[in-house]
Scaffold this active site. Sequence first.
Site, PDB file in Angstrom:
ATOM      1  N   HIS A 194       0.802  -1.221   0.000  1.00 28.78           N
ATOM      2  CA  HIS A 194       0.000   0.000   0.000  1.00 28.78           C
ATOM      3  C   HIS A 194       0.836   1.274   0.000  1.00 28.78           C
ATOM      4  O   HIS A 194       0.341   2.330  -0.405  1.00 28.78           O
ATOM      5  CB  HIS A 194      -0.952   0.016   1.202  1.00 28.78           C
ATOM      6  CG  HIS A 194      -2.189  -0.798   0.984  1.00 28.78           C
ATOM      7  ND1 HIS A 194      -2.242  -2.147   1.218  1.00 28.78           N
ATOM      8  CD2 HIS A 194      -3.422  -0.448   0.538  1.00 28.78           C
ATOM      9  CE1 HIS A 194      -3.449  -2.591   0.929  1.00 28.78           C
ATOM     10  NE2 HIS A 194      -4.185  -1.585   0.504  1.00 28.78           N
ATOM     11  N   GLY A 195       2.075   1.200   0.431  1.00 33.88           N
ATOM     12  CA  GLY A 195       2.878   2.410   0.405  1.00 33.88           C
ATOM     13  C   GLY A 195       4.242   2.220   1.031  1.00 33.88           C
ATOM     14  O   GLY A 195       4.437   1.352   1.888  1.00 33.88           O
TER      15      GLY A 195
END
Length: 466
Positions: free
Chosen positions: A317-318
Amino acid sequence: MLFSSIPFLYYFLPSVLILYLSAPPKIKNTVLLISSLVFYGWGEPKYLILMVASIIIGYVSGLLIEATNEKSKKRAYMIINVAINLCFLGFFKYSDFFIENFNAVTGFSVNLLNIALPIGISFYTFQILSYTVDVYRGTVKAQKNLINLATYITMFPQLIAGPIVRYVDVVDSLSERKLSFEKFSTGLRRFIIGLSKKVLIANALGEFCATFKASDDKSLLFYWVYAISFCLQVYFDFSGYSDMAIGLGKILGFEFMENFNYPFISKSISEFWRRWHISLGSWFRDYVYIPLGGNRVKKSKWFFNILVVWFLTGFWHGAAWNFIVWGLYFVIFLVLEKTKVGKFLTETKVLNHIYTLFFIIISFVIFDAVNMVEAFSYIKVMLGLSSVPLISNEFIYYLKEYAVVIVIGLIGATPLVKRVVTRLTETKIIKVIVGIFEPIILITLLVLVTAYLVDGSFNPFLYFRF
């Protein structure tokens, strides 16, 4: 280019549909491929080279895997393809993260690369990986037609925000698909609903969250309403994009999997993740969790398998520690729910919903934080461990302004509206009335969305970190 933008809605999409629908069946994939490359290259044409390179590597790998009968060579080709694509993803998405942490640990001052993240790289990389692994497993045949494979990987409806479409699910449609007025109308309806969820609900909730962060007059209730609003913003933003992708897929003759199934009605964290971002969860299950042994191993190995999957889920996700912590946070509850305490929490009526929603809301505070220091400071306030007032004048003012959209979001996040409409349309007269008014409602929604976008209002893109 965003789906929720005037250039896409009134220039790009109509032009593509006219060309695509009027094109002979033999060149529809070519039209779709060129359109998708234009869509992707609209904002960052230089990254088209990276995408094309990934596609060619995946294409050649698939052919090489299928061409040999030696298992060791098949495995080698598959591993090489996976390694190359993960290196692409790692370099562009995580280089600065590793440099920052290296500098923090060693005290060195290595310069950051400041590489812009190619939008959609996490999605199309996973699609290439699943294709190659499926060819290796013998689940699908290698695609001999480069245009067909490239069309699958670059298909613009699901390129930047999913759902993660697997080759096995669309392989037949790539060579032959039927278009119909019914599919077109159903797809258009789904697209407009998704667009409305994104622009009219998610964007408005995003405005409220941005207002909270800019406020100097925060209160306990302000923190909690912000946290709830952010959960709803992500849901309507992400599920809205998924609706638009599924709708466009239908218009073009493809069937994409559902990506959300009312996750906030879940009675456990496990159920929540069976309902939220379904395509990502099933991808990690089939290509990471099960190959590691799943739950058919001794408990220590099973715990390790869950840890790996959720570390990767968070990191996907990041490139920041809060995403890693966010992923590992869920390991605690997924393991807990297998114990007697967890079963009590998930099997006790009312308590199971309270338990699930409470910890999901806290998780999204971690997800949205700039760093873990901010996350912990927010959670500390929300748990009543900080000296902030219960309520503030600024909170009351903004709550009045955004109360309607928050209530709409709360209701819309449940299947209540769907159930009411389904029940009503069981009556023939009501069904006829709905059939008459539905086009009017959809046109009205499109007009409202257009007015909102023309006004240049708040229209964030949440997936730039993916």
